[in-house]
Design an enzyme around this catalytic site. Structure first.
Site, PDB file in Angstrom:
ATOM      1  N   ARG A 170      27.388 -34.576   3.032  1.00  0.00           N
ATOM      2  CA  ARG A 170      27.060 -33.936   4.018  1.00  0.00           C
ATOM      3  C   ARG A 170      27.138 -32.436   3.757  1.00  0.00           C
ATOM      4  NH1 ARG A 170      30.440 -34.335   9.803  1.00  0.00           N
ATOM      5  NH2 ARG A 170      29.199 -32.917  11.099  1.00  0.00           N
ATOM      6  N   ARG A 196      37.570 -23.669  18.907  1.00  0.00           N
ATOM      7  CA  ARG A 196      36.765 -22.660  19.272  1.00  0.00           C
ATOM      8  C   ARG A 196      36.027 -22.594  20.639  1.00  0.00           C
ATOM      9  NH1 ARG A 196      32.842 -25.748  15.125  1.00  0.00           N
ATOM     10  NH2 ARG A 196      34.596 -27.109  14.738  1.00  0.00           N
ATOM     11  N   GLU A 236      33.533 -41.027  22.829  1.00  0.00           N
ATOM     12  CA  GLU A 236      33.680 -42.379  23.016  1.00  0.00           C
ATOM     13  C   GLU A 236      35.150 -43.075  23.453  1.00  0.00           C
ATOM     14  OE1 GLU A 236      33.304 -43.666  18.663  1.00  0.00           O
ATOM     15  OE2 GLU A 236      31.533 -42.111  18.753  1.00  0.00           O
ATOM     16  N   ASN A 237      36.285 -42.166  23.404  1.00  0.00           N
ATOM     17  CA  ASN A 237      37.543 -42.651  24.134  1.00  0.00           C
ATOM     18  C   ASN A 237      37.960 -42.101  25.128  1.00  0.00           C
ATOM     19  OD1 ASN A 237      38.101 -44.155  21.391  1.00  0.00           O
ATOM     20  ND2 ASN A 237      37.798 -42.267  20.311  1.00  0.00           N
ATOM     21  N   ASN A 261      32.097 -35.767   2.342  1.00  0.00           N
ATOM     22  CA  ASN A 261      32.164 -34.862   3.349  1.00  0.00           C
ATOM     23  C   ASN A 261      33.160 -33.804   3.067  1.00  0.00           C
ATOM     24  OD1 ASN A 261      32.166 -33.079   5.522  1.00  0.00           O
ATOM     25  ND2 ASN A 261      32.440 -34.914   6.969  1.00  0.00           N
ATOM     26  N   GLU A 264      27.532 -41.080  11.527  1.00  0.00           N
ATOM     27  CA  GLU A 264      27.186 -39.956  10.832  1.00  0.00           C
ATOM     28  C   GLU A 264      27.110 -40.400   9.019  1.00  0.00           C
ATOM     29  OE1 GLU A 264      30.185 -37.461  12.595  1.00  0.00           O
ATOM     30  OE2 GLU A 264      28.767 -35.793  12.359  1.00  0.00           O
ATOM     31  N   GLY A 294      35.082 -38.538  18.830  1.00  0.00           N
ATOM     32  CA  GLY A 294      36.244 -38.897  19.395  1.00  0.00           C
ATOM     33  C   GLY A 294      36.334 -38.699  20.890  1.00  0.00           C
ATOM     34  N   ILE A 295      36.249 -37.685  21.426  1.00  0.00           N
ATOM     35  CA  ILE A 295      36.353 -37.587  22.935  1.00  0.00           C
ATOM     36  C   ILE A 295      35.334 -38.444  23.764  1.00  0.00           C
ATOM     37  CG2 ILE A 295      36.587 -35.782  24.728  1.00  0.00           C
ATOM     38  CD1 ILE A 295      37.409 -33.779  22.890  1.00  0.00           C
ATOM     39  N   LEU A 308      31.146 -34.939  21.493  1.00  0.00           N
ATOM     40  CA  LEU A 308      32.503 -34.312  21.737  1.00  0.00           C
ATOM     41  C   LEU A 308      33.691 -34.818  20.805  1.00  0.00           C
ATOM     42  CD1 LEU A 308      32.262 -34.911  25.760  1.00  0.00           C
ATOM     43  CD2 LEU A 308      31.356 -33.074  24.639  1.00  0.00           C
ATOM     44  N   HIS A 317      25.547 -30.694  13.996  1.00  0.00           N
ATOM     45  CA  HIS A 317      25.922 -32.141  14.280  1.00  0.00           C
ATOM     46  C   HIS A 317      24.615 -33.053  14.074  1.00  0.00           C
ATOM     47  CE1 HIS A 317      29.578 -30.806  16.631  1.00  0.00           C
ATOM     48  NE2 HIS A 317      30.007 -31.323  15.331  1.00  0.00           N
TER      49      HIS A 317
END
Ligand code: ADP
Length: 391
Positions: A87, A232, A323-324, A3, A371, A320-321, A200, A175
């Site tokens: 990717r 962004r 899942e955590n 990637n 992914e 990341g967001i 996220l 995504h």
């Protein structure tokens, strides 16, 4: 799988010919051109390598790629590589599935560079770098847009003159490799239903799934549209751009920097693009505002995608967001009570996977995105179809 991005190159090595590829190790060089750092870990997360790269090693992507490839060769100890999956951010309007790389494909992907100038050139450079080092090694391109090619035409259109649509100015969606991995991992009770997935991470988007197929998504022509992200802004009245050009003297480069690097959580908070910094106890009021805006806009997009689906059976959080960050999940779910989501605060705090109460009319879930594994599976499948053996 590889990637290759604008400031990082990530790899994952999978073993296992058929069926489920098993992760062997993963690693990356981050901070290319700035303060490059190489790290690699095994499947259990144990450190295999970690070092700052000396200035003479690091200046460009090519040098970074060679450092990764040398490390991988030593790690493989002579075991042959069967293939490399990449990717690739943009597959244009036609590719709805991964494809084997050949010169004709590279030329078609090159023609898409103007649609993704910040990402596509790096992805293609990764393919070429592998080609230069291992000319006979089969390679497979896996597109972030492919999973969204099931969108109906209406979802793909902007209300712009038709010639722009015919030229490729469409709502492609991104995504896709993440959404595909989630669609394949949906629990049986919701797999056939109306599901919104919220990916996220630093980049963030949302996708409406109908029986596991993408019917619409928040990202569109580029990875700028939709909900706010680390740096962004998400959806923006295009009049803001006209104002900046007309009244503030902004040119293309100024706008690009504003939209890709200076907005989102970072821009609103003035502090950081990393949610963990914004959630810290001593963070200033602006950090709270950035989080509130993030949650507000996710809720707004959720309403829009639920309207597209004609209702909602489940909401899935990933990346990341997703899942955590349990507080973000809790706030989004509380705001989605009108859609029938009743959060189980305790299970949410523990990380799920099902974070809604058993009697909740619509359910909410945490499902880790895979992914890299999706790319490895595709690569193995394309290679065995091509008779080259599996990756
Ligand atoms: P990328 O889009 O670069 O793949 P990730 O999916 O890794 O990004 O997500 C990065 C985001 O996840 C960052 O904003 C980071 O703050 C957030 N994140 C990671 N772990 C946690 C955590 N434990 N709590 C809150 N946020 C987290």
């Amino acid at each position: 799988m590889l990637n290759a991005g604008s400031s990082s190159i990530k790899f994952s090595l999978f073993r296992g010919a058929e069926g489920e590829p098993a992760l062997d190790c993963k690693g990356q060089i981050e901070g290319i051109g700035l303060k490059p750092r190489f790290s690699a870990r095994d499947a259990e997360g144990r450190r295999l390598a970690e070092r700052e790269l000396a200035a003479e090693d690091q200046t460009d992507h090519r040098a970074a790629f060679e450092i990764l490839a040398d490390w991988l060769d030593a790690h493989l100890q002579g075991a042959p590589l069967r293939g490399v999956g990449h990717r690739v951010v943009h597959g244009g309007p036609d590719f709805a599935a991964p494809v084997a790389v050949d010169p004709a494909l590279l030329a078609r992907l090159e023609a898409l560079v103007p649609l993704a100038p910040l990402h596509q050139p790096h992805n293609l450079a990764g393919i070429r770098a592998v080609q230069a080092r291992h000319p006979a090694l089969p390679q497979v391109a896996c597109f972030d847009t492919a999973f969204h090619r099931s969108h109906p035409e209406l979802a793909d259109r902007f209300a712009l003159p038709d010639w722009l649509y015919r030229e490729g100015v469409r709502r492609y969606g991104f995504h896709g490799l993440s959404y595909e991995s989630i669609a394949a991992a949906l629990p049986e009770e919701i797999a056939g239903g109306r599901v919104v997935v919220a990916h996220l991470g630093n980049g963030a988007s949302m996708c409406a799934l109908e029986a596991g197929r993408s019917v619409d998504s928040s990202m569109a022509f580029t990875a700028l549209d939709g909900i706010p992200m680390g740096t962004r802004p998400g959806a923006l009245d295009p009049g803001v751009l006209l104002y900046l050009i007309g009244e503030k003297g902004y040119d293309y480069k100024d706008l690009e920097r504003l939209l890709y690097k200076e907005s989102g959580l970072l821009g609103v908070s003035g502090l950081s693009s990393d949610l963990r910094d914004l959630e810290a106890g001593d963070a200033p009021d602006e950090a709270r505002l950035a989080i509130e805006l993030f949650v507000y806009r996710i809720g707004r997009e959720l309403g829009a995608l639920a309207a597209v689906l004609g209702g909602l059976d489940a909401l899935v959080f990933t990346a990341g967001i997703g899942e955590n960050a349990k507080d973000i999940r809790a706030r989004v779910c509380r705001g989605a009570a009108w859609l029938g989501i009743a959060l189980d605060e305790e299970v949410n705090a523990a990380g799920g996977p099902r974070i809604s109460r058993p009697d909740s009319p619509a359910s909410a879930w945490v499902i880790p995105t895979e992914e890299e594994k999706t790319i490895a599976k595709h690569t193995a499948a394309v290679l065995s179809e091509a008779g080259a053996g599996a990756a």
